[in-house]
Design a protein around this motif. Structure first.
Motif, mmCIF file in Angstrom:
data_model
loop_
_atom_site.group_PDB
_atom_site.id
_atom_site.type_symbol
_atom_site.label_atom_id
_atom_site.label_comp_id
_atom_site.label_asym_id
_atom_site.label_seq_id
_atom_site.Cartn_x
_atom_site.Cartn_y
_atom_site.Cartn_z
ATOM 1 N N ARG A 146 0.834 -1.204 0.000
ATOM 2 C CA ARG A 146 0.000 0.000 0.000
ATOM 3 C C ARG A 146 0.874 1.261 0.000
ATOM 4 N NH1 ARG A 146 -2.901 3.873 -0.962
ATOM 5 N NH2 ARG A 146 -4.280 4.822 0.552
ATOM 6 N N GLU A 148 4.028 1.489 -1.064
ATOM 7 C CA GLU A 148 4.672 1.589 -2.380
ATOM 8 C C GLU A 148 3.709 2.138 -3.426
ATOM 9 O OE1 GLU A 148 8.173 -1.614 -3.062
ATOM 10 O OE2 GLU A 148 6.146 -2.450 -3.057
ATOM 11 N N GLN A 149 2.488 1.593 -3.453
ATOM 12 C CA GLN A 149 1.524 2.022 -4.457
ATOM 13 C C GLN A 149 1.133 3.493 -4.271
ATOM 14 O OE1 GLN A 149 -2.623 0.928 -4.388
ATOM 15 N NE2 GLN A 149 -2.487 0.310 -6.539
ATOM 16 N N THR A 154 2.643 1.967 -8.149
ATOM 17 C CA THR A 154 2.799 0.525 -8.340
ATOM 18 C C THR A 154 3.430 -0.082 -7.084
ATOM 19 O OG1 THR A 154 3.658 -1.178 -9.850
ATOM 20 C CG2 THR A 154 5.089 0.713 -9.411
ATOM 21 N N PHE A 155 3.465 -1.412 -7.015
ATOM 22 C CA PHE A 155 4.094 -2.055 -5.869
ATOM 23 C C PHE A 155 4.818 -3.313 -6.320
ATOM 24 C CE2 PHE A 155 -0.129 -3.841 -6.137
ATOM 25 C CZ PHE A 155 0.025 -5.188 -5.848
ATOM 26 N N PRO A 175 -2.930 -4.076 -2.918
ATOM 27 C CA PRO A 175 -3.604 -3.069 -3.752
ATOM 28 C C PRO A 175 -3.906 -3.631 -5.132
ATOM 29 C CG PRO A 175 -1.599 -2.184 -2.752
ATOM 30 C CD PRO A 175 -1.611 -3.655 -2.489
#
Length: 176
Positions: A146, A148-149, A154-155, A175
């Motif tokens: 979450r 990172e996104q 993006t993750f 996510p």
């Protein structure tokens, strides 16, 4: 006399390597902090059971007031130079619950491996969830993804680890 010489040689041989590891660890923390700070405006007060202010304090100050553990907690980063015990299986791990208000975050030799730059930041983001909110792997993966996104759009894909940890049946989601 030979003991002193051996100790001096060990210090000379391991000193620069340990300094290099500390520099790598500092870079990983700096990257994790930058990603978290970029994500913070999109996060709510408690995200996936993680108190965001406590997480931020743990990440940036290495101490925080814990609702989960109760009381003030200090982070103790520990760099290991051998791959034994839990370091034979993990790049990093957390010793919880806190002992005398201290949580030890152990970094293993794998963490410092060449080519692991991208995973170091994710590892710090992930392990800090354990520091603040406890041992749930699914929670740690979901929260780190979450962050990172929210920061980058993006993750890092963690599908295999997600499945191996049985997270499909957990209350946490990655996510979309």
């Amino acid at each position: 006399m030979s003991f002193r010489l051996a100790a001096l040689l060990i210090a000379l041989l391991t000193g620069p390597a340990m300094a290099d590891d500390r520099a790598i660890l500092n870079e990983a923390f700096d990257a994790a902090i930058a990603t978290f700070e970029a994500a913070r405006p999109a996060l709510v007060e408690t995200e996936m059971g993680v108190h965001v202010a406590a997480y931020r304090d743990a990440l940036t100050l290495q101490q925080f007031q814990s609702g989960h553990w109760g009381g003030r907690v200090t982070l103790d980063p520990d760099i290991r130079d051998t791959s034994d015990g839990s370091c034979s299986r993990f790049a990093a791990f957390v010793r919880i619950p806190p002992e005398n208000g201290v949580v030890r975050l152990v970094f293993c030799p794998q963490f410092f491996s060449d080519g692991a730059d991208g995973l170091r930041e994710l590892t710090v983001l992930h392990e800090m969830v354990h520091v603040v909110a406890g041992p749930d792997e699914c929670q740690a993966m979901a929260f780190a993804a979450r962050v990172e996104q929210a920061a980058t759009g993006t993750f890092t894909p963690v599908d295999a680890y997600w499945q191996a940890s049985g997270c499909e049946g957990s209350g946490f989601r990655l996510p979309e």
